[in-house]
Design an enzyme around this catalytic site. Sequence first.
Site: not given
Ligand code: UD1
Length: 452
Positions: A352, A173, A78, A18
Site C-alpha cells: 500500500y 420524437n 421549475q 422510477r
Molecule cells: C417526451 C416527449 C415525447 C418524446 C419523449 C422522448 C413531450 C411532451 N413529450 O416524453 O414526445 O417522445 O420525451 O423521450 O415533450 N421535464 C421537466 N419538467 C416538466 C416535465 C418534464 O423538466 O415539467 C423534463 C424531464 O426531467 C425530462 C424531460 O423533461 O428530462 C422529458 O420529460 P418526460 O416526462 O420524460 O417526457 P416523456 O413522457 O418521456
Amino acid sequence: MTARSSLTVVLAAGEGTRMRSALPKVLHPVAGQPLLSHVLDAAPHGPGASLAVVIGPDHQAVADEVMRERPDAAIFIQAERLGTAHAVLAARDAIARGADDLLVAFGDTPLISAATFARLRAPLENGAALAVLGFRAADPTGYGRLLLEGDRLVAIREHADASAEERKVTLCNAGVMAFDGRRALEILDRIGNANSKREYYLVDAVSIVREMGLEAVVIETGEDEVRGINNKAQLAEAETVMQARLRKAALDAGVTLVAPETVYLATDTKFGRDVTIEPFVVIGPGVTIEDGAVIHSFSHIVQSSIGKKALVGPFARLRPGVSLGEGAKIGNFVEAKASTLEAGVKVNHLSYIGDTHIGASSNIGAGTITCNYDGFSKHKTLIGEGAFVGTNSSLVAPVKIGKGAYIGSGSVITKDVPDDALAVERSQQTTREGGAKRFREMKTRAKKPKEG
Ligand code: UD1
Ligand code: MG
C-alpha cells in the site's frame, strides 16, 4: 461550424421516481460521468454558445454538478412540473435575450452527440422555424409520434393522445428540438395544456409553427443516440452503448484491447501509442495512459497518469492522484493513492503506497506499507531515488527515507533515514545482524548433546 449564436436549454427538473434512488436521476453515472454532464458536453460550446439548465426545487446537487461542468451556465428552477414546454419557459429570461438558435435537450439522454446538435441547427440557417430530432423506434410505445403530410412535419402526437392509426407510426420524437431563437418565445407562449395530462407539451410547438405559416422539419438519428433513461435497466443499456463507443474509439486510436467487451473506459480516458490493455480492466474518470504502457488484467484505475512503458497489475488498484513515471512498475495486489513514483520505480507485490513520493529507480519490496494515517490525519512519506526498501517494511509517516538508503526487511521505520544509510528497525528487537546470527546460534545449540 456555424457563426450563429445559440442558447441550449437542458431540462432536468424531473424527479426520476422510477430510478428508485435518493440520487436525482440526472446525476446517475454512465461511463463514470453523470447523465447530465454527458448532455452538457455534447451541447454547443465556446463563443456565442450559452447554456441554461432547468432543475427541480431541492436539487442543489444538480446545480453543483452543472457549475462544476459548465460554470458559464445559467440555472433556472421549475417549481412545479407542469410539462416540458412549461419547463423550457422557466428559462424565459435567457430565451428573451434572443440567441439565433434555441436548442432544447433533455438531461436524461446521455448518448446524444455534438454532431447531432449541429445537424439539427442546420435547417434553421435555411429558414425553418423549428427542427425536431426524430428516430425510428423499435417499440414506439410511450413516445410522441411524428405526423407527416408527404414529407412535411405537421404535428407531434403524444402516445396518450394518439389514435390507434397514429400509434402505428414508428417515427418518434427524440425530445431534442431547435427553434429559430427570434421566434421561440412567441411559439412557446402559445402552447396550452388541452390534453389528457393537462400538461404544457413542448411537442405542440410543431402544430403552432404550422399555424403560423412557418416551416417545421425532422432530422433523423439512430435510436441508440436518443435513449432516455427512466430506470436502472435503461441506465445499464446506456452504459452498454457508451462502452461500445468508447472501446471502438480506443481501438480506432490504436489501443490494443485483447478482449474489448471486458474493458470499461471513461469518456475522458487518454491513450498514447501502443498501449495494451488486458482483459477485465476498469478505468474510471481522469486517466491518462502514455505510449507503450501495459495494463494487466483485473486492474482498477481512477484519476491517475500512467507514464511511458509503465506496467500496472495484474490486480492493481490505482486510486486518485497516482502518477507513474516512465517504466515504473506497479505489480500484483498493490494499492496506491495520491503518490508519485518517478521513472523506473518498482513496487512489484502486495503493497500500500499512499501520500508518497518515490524517487527514480527505487525498489519497494513485497508487503511494504506506508502508514500514512494515524487515525486523525494523513501524513507524507518521502523516499529518495535509488532507495531499497526490504520486504514487509512499515514506513510510519511522516517519514523520509534518504536517497540510496537501504531498509532491512521487516523494519518499522518511525524516524527519518539519511541518504545512503542502512536502517534495520524491527519491533521484535532482533539484532542488527538479524536472521543470520540467530541461525548460527541455533545451529550451535543443536550440536550440544541432549541433557538427561
Ligand atoms: C417526451 C416527449 C415525447 C418524446 C419523449 C422522448 C413531450 C411532451 N413529450 O416524453 O414526445 O417522445 O420525451 O423521450 O415533450 N421535464 C421537466 N419538467 C416538466 C416535465 C418534464 O423538466 O415539467 C423534463 C424531464 O426531467 C425530462 C424531460 O423533461 O428530462 C422529458 O420529460 P418526460 O416526462 O420524460 O417526457 P416523456 O413522457 O418521456
Ligand atoms: Mg422521458
